[in-house]
Scaffold this motif. Structure first.
Motif, PDB file in Angstrom:
ATOM      1  N   PHE A 130       0.838  -1.185   0.000  1.00 50.56           N
ATOM      2  CA  PHE A 130       0.000   0.000   0.000  1.00 50.56           C
ATOM      3  C   PHE A 130       0.878   1.242   0.000  1.00 50.56           C
ATOM      4  N   VAL A 131       0.430   2.246  -0.716  1.00 46.76           N
ATOM      5  CA  VAL A 131       1.068   3.559  -0.664  1.00 46.76           C
ATOM      6  C   VAL A 131      -0.035   4.530  -0.264  1.00 46.76           C
ATOM      7  N   LYS A 132       0.334   5.719   0.144  1.00 49.25           N
ATOM      8  CA  LYS A 132      -0.675   6.724   0.459  1.00 49.25           C
ATOM      9  C   LYS A 132      -0.895   7.573  -0.786  1.00 49.25           C
ATOM     10  N   ASN A 133      -2.135   7.785  -1.159  1.00 44.97           N
ATOM     11  CA  ASN A 133      -2.381   8.650  -2.303  1.00 44.97           C
ATOM     12  C   ASN A 133      -2.500  10.097  -1.833  1.00 44.97           C
ATOM     13  N   GLY A 134      -2.857  10.993  -2.716  1.00 36.11           N
ATOM     14  CA  GLY A 134      -2.928  12.413  -2.380  1.00 36.11           C
ATOM     15  C   GLY A 134      -3.842  12.731  -1.213  1.00 36.11           C
ATOM     16  N   ASP A 135      -4.888  11.901  -1.041  1.00 42.93           N
ATOM     17  CA  ASP A 135      -5.828  12.129   0.057  1.00 42.93           C
ATOM     18  C   ASP A 135      -5.386  11.443   1.337  1.00 42.93           C
ATOM     19  N   GLY A 136      -4.233  10.776   1.283  1.00 50.13           N
ATOM     20  CA  GLY A 136      -3.760  10.054   2.458  1.00 50.13           C
ATOM     21  C   GLY A 136      -4.453   8.719   2.633  1.00 50.13           C
ATOM     22  N   ALA A 137      -5.175   8.273   1.596  1.00 45.82           N
ATOM     23  CA  ALA A 137      -5.866   6.986   1.662  1.00 45.82           C
ATOM     24  C   ALA A 137      -4.941   5.875   1.195  1.00 45.82           C
ATOM     25  N   GLU A 138      -5.218   4.652   1.650  1.00 45.80           N
ATOM     26  CA  GLU A 138      -4.437   3.504   1.209  1.00 45.80           C
ATOM     27  C   GLU A 138      -4.701   3.286  -0.273  1.00 45.80           C
ATOM     28  N   ALA A 139      -3.645   3.091  -1.028  1.00 44.73           N
ATOM     29  CA  ALA A 139      -3.791   2.893  -2.465  1.00 44.73           C
ATOM     30  C   ALA A 139      -2.772   1.863  -2.936  1.00 44.73           C
ATOM     31  N   VAL A 140      -3.004   1.337  -4.127  1.00 41.48           N
ATOM     32  CA  VAL A 140      -2.121   0.322  -4.701  1.00 41.48           C
ATOM     33  C   VAL A 140      -1.679   0.790  -6.079  1.00 41.48           C
ATOM     34  N   ARG A 141      -0.390   0.657  -6.361  1.00 40.30           N
ATOM     35  CA  ARG A 141       0.118   1.035  -7.681  1.00 40.30           C
ATOM     36  C   ARG A 141      -0.371   0.026  -8.713  1.00 40.30           C
ATOM     37  N   GLY A 142      -0.922   0.530  -9.806  1.00 42.87           N
ATOM     38  CA  GLY A 142      -1.450  -0.340 -10.845  1.00 42.87           C
ATOM     39  C   GLY A 142      -0.432  -1.347 -11.335  1.00 42.87           C
ATOM     40  N   LYS A 143       0.800  -0.882 -11.572  1.00 41.00           N
ATOM     41  CA  LYS A 143       1.833  -1.769 -12.100  1.00 41.00           C
ATOM     42  C   LYS A 143       2.112  -2.923 -11.144  1.00 41.00           C
ATOM     43  N   GLU A 144       2.196  -2.611  -9.850  1.00 45.16           N
ATOM     44  CA  GLU A 144       2.485  -3.639  -8.854  1.00 45.16           C
ATOM     45  C   GLU A 144       1.361  -4.671  -8.812  1.00 45.16           C
ATOM     46  N   PHE A 145       0.129  -4.168  -8.843  1.00 48.34           N
ATOM     47  CA  PHE A 145      -1.022  -5.071  -8.794  1.00 48.34           C
ATOM     48  C   PHE A 145      -1.067  -5.951 -10.042  1.00 48.34           C
ATOM     49  N   LEU A 146      -0.864  -5.322 -11.209  1.00 46.60           N
ATOM     50  CA  LEU A 146      -0.935  -6.070 -12.467  1.00 46.60           C
ATOM     51  C   LEU A 146       0.192  -7.095 -12.583  1.00 46.60           C
ATOM     52  N   ASP A 147       1.396  -6.743 -12.116  1.00 45.65           N
ATOM     53  CA  ASP A 147       2.510  -7.696 -12.151  1.00 45.65           C
ATOM     54  C   ASP A 147       2.163  -8.926 -11.324  1.00 45.65           C
ATOM     55  N   TRP A 148       1.571  -8.688 -10.134  1.00 46.34           N
ATOM     56  CA  TRP A 148       1.183  -9.809  -9.280  1.00 46.34           C
ATOM     57  C   TRP A 148       0.047 -10.601  -9.927  1.00 46.34           C
ATOM     58  N   ALA A 149      -0.978  -9.899 -10.426  1.00 47.73           N
ATOM     59  CA  ALA A 149      -2.133 -10.567 -11.030  1.00 47.73           C
ATOM     60  C   ALA A 149      -1.688 -11.453 -12.200  1.00 47.73           C
ATOM     61  N   LYS A 150      -0.777 -10.919 -13.011  1.00 49.48           N
ATOM     62  CA  LYS A 150      -0.280 -11.667 -14.166  1.00 49.48           C
ATOM     63  C   LYS A 150       0.421 -12.940 -13.693  1.00 49.48           C
ATOM     64  N   SER A 151       1.135 -12.839 -12.580  1.00 53.70           N
ATOM     65  CA  SER A 151       1.905 -13.985 -12.078  1.00 53.70           C
ATOM     66  C   SER A 151       0.986 -15.114 -11.607  1.00 53.70           C
ATOM     67  N   VAL A 152      -0.268 -14.807 -11.303  1.00 54.83           N
ATOM     68  CA  VAL A 152      -1.219 -15.837 -10.849  1.00 54.83           C
ATOM     69  C   VAL A 152      -2.302 -16.082 -11.903  1.00 54.83           C
ATOM     70  N   GLY A 153      -2.061 -15.592 -13.129  1.00 52.13           N
ATOM     71  CA  GLY A 153      -3.021 -15.803 -14.209  1.00 52.13           C
ATOM     72  C   GLY A 153      -4.345 -15.091 -13.975  1.00 52.13           C
ATOM     73  N   ASN A 154      -4.293 -13.980 -13.226  1.00 52.74           N
ATOM     74  CA  ASN A 154      -5.469 -13.177 -12.906  1.00 52.74           C
ATOM     75  C   ASN A 154      -6.508 -13.938 -12.079  1.00 52.74           C
ATOM     76  N   LYS A 155      -6.086 -15.081 -11.502  1.00 50.61           N
ATOM     77  CA  LYS A 155      -7.032 -15.861 -10.705  1.00 50.61           C
ATOM     78  C   LYS A 155      -6.594 -15.878  -9.255  1.00 50.61           C
ATOM     79  N   ILE A 156      -7.576 -15.844  -8.373  1.00 52.47           N
ATOM     80  CA  ILE A 156      -7.274 -15.845  -6.947  1.00 52.47           C
ATOM     81  C   ILE A 156      -8.304 -16.699  -6.233  1.00 52.47           C
TER      82      ILE A 156
END
Length: 85
Positions: free
Chosen positions: A46-72
């Protein structure tokens, strides 16, 4: 424990965007609890976005999702479209 394989929706996600957890949940169909659990397991951070809310970097999420075939594996109870704030 009743689990099933859920295919995440990732087509709309962009590598260059950072998504607040609630937005990411809405776009992928994952529940908040699932996203928090994945973060605890170190799948992405998690990173903090401009509002100080928990957020996830798209690239990080997509790299992980790709590694599991988009299935969880999710619990039946985990999966809900309720957006309570």
């Amino acid at each position: 424990m009743n689990t099933f394989m859920y295919e995440m929706k990732v087509k709309e996600l962009d590598e260059g965007t950072t998504y607040p957890v609630d937005v990411l949940a809405g776009m992928t169909g994952l529940g908040f609890d699932t996203i928090r659990r994945l973060e605890r397991e170190g799948k992405f951070t998690f990173v903090k976005n401009g509002d100080g809310a928990e957020a996830v970097r798209g690239k990080e999420f997509l790299d992980w999702a790709k590694s599991v075939g988009n299935k969880i594996e999710v619990e039946k109870t985990d999966y809900s479209h309720s957006h309570s704030h």
